[in-house]
Design an enzyme around this catalytic site. Structure first.
Site, PDB file in Angstrom:
ATOM      1  N   HIS A  27      -8.337 -65.569  24.112  1.00 43.09           N
ATOM      2  CA  HIS A  27      -8.076 -64.894  25.459  1.00 43.09           C
ATOM      3  C   HIS A  27      -7.027 -63.586  25.490  1.00 43.09           C
ATOM      4  CE1 HIS A  27      -7.099 -65.860  29.862  1.00 43.09           C
ATOM      5  NE2 HIS A  27      -5.900 -65.387  29.304  1.00 43.09           N
ATOM      6  N   GLU A  28      -6.005 -63.862  24.738  1.00 42.70           N
ATOM      7  CA  GLU A  28      -5.148 -62.481  24.786  1.00 42.70           C
ATOM      8  C   GLU A  28      -5.615 -61.562  24.218  1.00 42.70           C
ATOM      9  OE1 GLU A  28      -2.778 -62.965  26.751  1.00 42.70           O
ATOM     10  OE2 GLU A  28      -2.778 -65.266  26.691  1.00 42.70           O
ATOM     11  N   HIS A  31      -7.345 -59.440  26.853  1.00 40.33           N
ATOM     12  CA  HIS A  31      -6.295 -58.419  27.620  1.00 40.33           C
ATOM     13  C   HIS A  31      -6.040 -57.184  26.366  1.00 40.33           C
ATOM     14  CE1 HIS A  31      -5.986 -61.295  30.585  1.00 40.33           C
ATOM     15  NE2 HIS A  31      -5.405 -62.087  29.804  1.00 40.33           N
TER      16      HIS A  31
END
Length: 373
Positions: A27-28, A31
């Site tokens: 997920h990170e 980003h």
């Protein structure tokens, strides 16, 4: 099915880490990579919150670290120094060249894509897993044709017969018997408006899904809707990469649809709030799936990844969806929401998320066998 004891605490903790750690990282990473693509410097990439346990700084100046509380993570981009992503006086004082490498300096569409990238990466990861299963094991093709009607079942009472082709349920088109099972299972004790094809004619049938309690081998039970019908035939078809990807997208879409339906039913009181689960329940299920075999465990990882992506898209301040909601408002108003308004929204969002975490944790603890759950 004989009931088995859930795995021990060490296996459960290991499984929980193996599920949540990689998914938070993915997920990170979404980003981070999109931020780098747009030229934004990342100061910190953290798995977990709180005190740093171990870390290192790369040549770009990003601090990669593992922190004490492993229930999430974050990427702190340059200039993004507060929860509301508001520029600080220090940011305003930066030289122009350095400021251009910060998050607040980027145009709205780039900031939106950076925020959106985390949840989308989770969803794409799930599609990849489900597509991999389809590619490896084939796609199950089950026409929505009734091949069996159980005596005394809800289907028999409604007048369903062998050979009926189910065209739609509750207005939703049925392309497969798997769609039928999914559509019926989500609505225990609810009316189901069926349209069937019988001897070349479309017939409308009103049925009520019976309630069936399914229990797995670890004693976990859930209520599902049940008609009492079986398919006429099925086959497993080998698929190529493109069809496998389509199947992965379809399954991901169906799971998201189940989540939306489930949340709506809990809000309206049709389902019990005890069906909500938090970290303890995820850890419990992680351990159970780990000892059930690698296919079950990887499938569970895909399910949690979809959950993580979907939840983060909800328009709640402090979540990615909350940031996107503010960006949408900024696009409409052609100016950002005021700092005071954003700060109040994020305080409210934090309070809501903390209250929800407390509630689901209490819910999880109450469901454990040591407390009579």
């Amino acid at each position: 099915m004989p009931t088995m004891e859930s795995p021990g605490i060490l296996t459960t903790i290991l499984a929980f880490v193996l599920v949540l750690g990689p998914l938070v990282f993915i997920h990170e990473l979404g980003h981070y990579l999109v931020g780098r693509w747009f030229g934004v410097k990342a100061n910190v990439f953290s798995i977990g919150f709180g005190k740093e346990l171990v870390g290192w700084t790369d040549k770009r100046g990003t601090r990669w670290k593992l922190s004490a509380l492993p229930l999430g993570g974050y990427v702190q981009f340059a200039g993004d120094m507060n929860p509301a992503s508001q520029p600080t006086p220090e940011w305003l004082a930066l030289p122009a060249e350095e400021r251009n490498r910060t998050f607040p300096a980027k145009p709205l569409w780039q900031r939106s894509l950076i925020v959106l990238a985390g949840p989308v990466t989770n969803l794409l990861f799930s599609v990849l897993i489900l597509a991999g299963f389809a590619l490896a094991y084939g796609k199950v093709v089950v026409p929505p044709v009734v091949g069996e009607v159980q005596a005394g079942s809800a289907a028999e009472r409604a007048g369903l017969k062998r050979g009926d082709r189910i065209m739609s349920i509750r207005g939703d088109k049925m392309d497969s018997f798997l769609d039928v099972r999914l559509a019926v299972g989500q609505f225990p004790d609810d009316p189901l408006d069926l349209v069937i094809l019988r001897e070349g004619r479309q017939v409308e049938i009103a049925a009520n899904a019976a309630v069936k309690v399914e229990t797995d081998r670890f004693g976990n039970s859930q209520k599902i809707g049940y008609l009492g019908i079986g398919p006429q035939s099925y086959e497993v078809v080998r698929v190529g990469p493109v069809d496998a990807a389509v199947e992965g997208v379809r399954q991901t879409r169906d799971i998201i649809g189940m989540m939306v339906t489930g949340i709506g039913q809990i809000i309206t009181g049709k389902r019990e709030v005890k069906e909500l689960g938090g970290p303890i329940k995820i850890a419990k299920y992680s351990g159970e799936q780990l000892v059930s075999g690698w296919q079950a465990f990887v499938g569970f990882v895909a399910l949690i990844s979809i959950n993580l992506g979907f939840i983060n898209l909800l328009p709640i301040p402090v979540l990615d969806g909350g940031h996107l909601a503010f960006y949408a408002a900024e696009a409409i108003r052609r100016k950002p929401v005021g700092q005071r308004g954003q700060e109040w929204a994020f305080r409210t969002g934090i309070a809501f998320v903390m209250a929800l975490m407390l509630f689901v944790t209490i819910n999880d603890v109450a469901s454990l066998k040591i407390f009579g759950g």
